[in-house]
Design a protein around this motif. Structure first.
Motif, PDB file in Angstrom:
ATOM      1  N   ARG A 118     -13.700  -2.428   3.573  1.00 28.87           N
ATOM      2  CA  ARG A 118     -13.101  -3.663   3.551  1.00 28.87           C
ATOM      3  C   ARG A 118     -13.128  -4.376   2.801  1.00 28.87           C
ATOM      4  N   GLU A 119     -12.522  -4.238   1.507  1.00 29.19           N
ATOM      5  CA  GLU A 119     -11.709  -4.961   1.011  1.00 29.19           C
ATOM      6  C   GLU A 119     -10.142  -5.750   1.676  1.00 29.19           C
ATOM      7  N   ILE A 120     -10.211  -4.173   1.836  1.00 30.00           N
ATOM      8  CA  ILE A 120      -8.454  -4.172   3.179  1.00 30.00           C
ATOM      9  C   ILE A 120      -8.504  -4.855   4.693  1.00 30.00           C
ATOM     10  N   LEU A 121      -9.630  -3.708   4.972  1.00 33.45           N
ATOM     11  CA  LEU A 121     -10.143  -4.623   6.921  1.00 33.45           C
ATOM     12  C   LEU A 121      -9.913  -6.095   7.027  1.00 33.45           C
ATOM     13  N   ASN A 122     -10.437  -6.598   5.880  1.00 32.91           N
ATOM     14  CA  ASN A 122     -10.547  -8.146   5.622  1.00 32.91           C
ATOM     15  C   ASN A 122     -10.006  -8.649   5.259  1.00 32.91           C
ATOM     16  N   ASP A 123      -8.289  -8.378   4.747  1.00 31.31           N
ATOM     17  CA  ASP A 123      -6.688  -8.902   4.753  1.00 31.31           C
ATOM     18  C   ASP A 123      -6.024  -8.365   5.385  1.00 31.31           C
ATOM     19  N   THR A 124      -5.801  -9.361   6.750  1.00 32.94           N
ATOM     20  CA  THR A 124      -5.033  -9.449   7.259  1.00 32.94           C
ATOM     21  C   THR A 124      -3.573  -8.360   6.803  1.00 32.94           C
ATOM     22  N   ARG A 126      -2.207  -6.734   4.012  1.00 35.43           N
ATOM     23  CA  ARG A 126      -3.223  -5.511   3.319  1.00 35.43           C
ATOM     24  C   ARG A 126      -3.436  -4.756   4.196  1.00 35.43           C
ATOM     25  N   TYR A 127      -3.884  -4.843   5.287  1.00 34.57           N
ATOM     26  CA  TYR A 127      -4.548  -4.073   6.764  1.00 34.57           C
ATOM     27  C   TYR A 127      -2.891  -3.543   7.828  1.00 34.57           C
ATOM     28  N   ALA A 128      -2.198  -4.831   7.792  1.00 39.44           N
ATOM     29  CA  ALA A 128      -1.031  -3.847   8.247  1.00 39.44           C
ATOM     30  C   ALA A 128      -0.167  -3.221   7.266  1.00 39.44           C
ATOM     31  N   GLN A 129      -0.173  -3.425   6.277  1.00 37.86           N
ATOM     32  CA  GLN A 129       0.905  -2.511   4.763  1.00 37.86           C
ATOM     33  C   GLN A 129      -0.231  -0.941   5.047  1.00 37.86           C
ATOM     34  N   ALA A 130      -1.067  -1.057   5.205  1.00 32.79           N
ATOM     35  CA  ALA A 130      -1.915   0.474   4.631  1.00 32.79           C
ATOM     36  C   ALA A 130      -1.423   0.694   6.275  1.00 32.79           C
ATOM     37  N   ARG A 181     -10.469  -9.920  14.330  1.00 29.99           N
ATOM     38  CA  ARG A 181      -9.727 -10.771  13.121  1.00 29.99           C
ATOM     39  C   ARG A 181      -8.184 -10.497  13.568  1.00 29.99           C
ATOM     40  N   ILE A 182      -8.006  -8.853  13.423  1.00 29.26           N
ATOM     41  CA  ILE A 182      -6.980  -8.223  12.925  1.00 29.26           C
ATOM     42  C   ILE A 182      -5.953  -8.373  14.073  1.00 29.26           C
ATOM     43  N   VAL A 183      -6.758  -8.204  15.178  1.00 25.26           N
ATOM     44  CA  VAL A 183      -5.790  -7.541  16.802  1.00 25.26           C
ATOM     45  C   VAL A 183      -5.690  -9.347  17.589  1.00 25.26           C
ATOM     46  N   SER A 184      -6.515  -9.605  17.087  1.00 26.22           N
ATOM     47  CA  SER A 184      -6.587 -11.827  18.139  1.00 26.22           C
ATOM     48  C   SER A 184      -5.291 -12.035  18.690  1.00 26.22           C
ATOM     49  N   PRO A 185      -4.396 -11.619  17.310  1.00 25.88           N
ATOM     50  CA  PRO A 185      -2.733 -12.389  17.595  1.00 25.88           C
ATOM     51  C   PRO A 185      -2.800 -11.642  18.908  1.00 25.88           C
TER      52      PRO A 185
END
Length: 246
Positions: A118-124, A126-130, A181-185
């Protein structure tokens, strides 16, 4: 528009129904729970289907219907809608699948979201890097990165399942909010892809049916044959992936 131009325009819209096709040789890497397979993830806009070519295994899924397990065996056809979290389990070690995706172009443009903690999913950021694999030609390095990404997604999958057992709605709400939130852009670009491919195909069918009802033949002059060669095999989320570029 000439008949040849019309045919080229029709063929450029892609495969029938606006689908994308790929072949998936599911990873046989064992995970912490002793099961072999790929990275749990969900698609935010596209329906996915499987035709099992060889081997056997299971599809673990979490959706509005809760947690389910679906057997996979040669000849099985399985499909699931956007928002369904899914994990492929390679029981035989040689699970081989023909994958069909609706809305060709969207999965390739980042439609999937991995189930990281969850802590990675909630940080766009960090998510992109992972989620990214290194820009490298070293297959060993790429395999290691794909496996580490899979293992991180499995950590989040275990967390998600534990939450869902206590409160399915809360588990899905948190995941879906983070995924959106991750895909909206990317969503406006996706709309353009969809309009030029799958939506254009559907609209062309509607026009053709109107014409045929009036015994008109204009739509038939868009006839023609398309052909594609497969692209190179690469490290996908769930296995070694061969896609046909559309």
């Amino acid at each position: 528009m000439s008949a040849s131009d019309s045919a080229e325009a029709a063929l450029a819209r892609g495969l029938p129904g606006g689908i994308a096709v790929s072949r998936l040789r599911v990873y046989d890497w064992p995970a912490a729970d002793g099961r072999r397979g790929g990275s749990p993830h969900l698609h935010t806009a596209s329906t996915e289907g499987y035709v099992v070519l060889g081997g056997d295994g299971e599809l673990e899924s979490l959706s509005s219907r809760g947690f389910e397990t679906t057997p996979l065996f040669p000849g099985a056809v399985v499909w699931f809608t956007p928002g369904t979290v899914h994990r492929l389990v390679n029981g035989s070690g040689d699970l081989d699948i023909l994958t069909l995706m609706s809305n060709a172009g969207l999965p390739e443009a980042g439609d999937a979201v991995l189930t990281f903690p969850r802590e990675i999913l909630n940080d766009t950021e960090r998510y992109a890097q992972a989620a990214a694999l290194p820009a490298s030609d070293d297959q060993g390095e790429l395999a290691g990165a794909a496996r580490a990404r899979r293992d991180l997604a499995l950590e989040g999958w275990a967390e998600l399942r534990a939450t869902a057992e206590a409160d399915l709605g809360a588990a899905l709400d948190g995941l879906y909010t983070a995924a959106a939130r991750i895909v909206s852009p990317r969503a406006e670009r996706w709309r353009q892809i969809w309009q030029s491919g799958p939506a254009a195909q559907s609209e062309a069918t509607g026009r053709a049916l109107l014409a045929l009802a009036a015994a008109q033949t204009d739509s038939l002059y868009a006839s023609g044959v398309g052909a594609l060669a497969p692209g190179p095999e690469r490290w996908g989320m769930c296995g070694r992936l061969t896609a046909w570029p559309l």
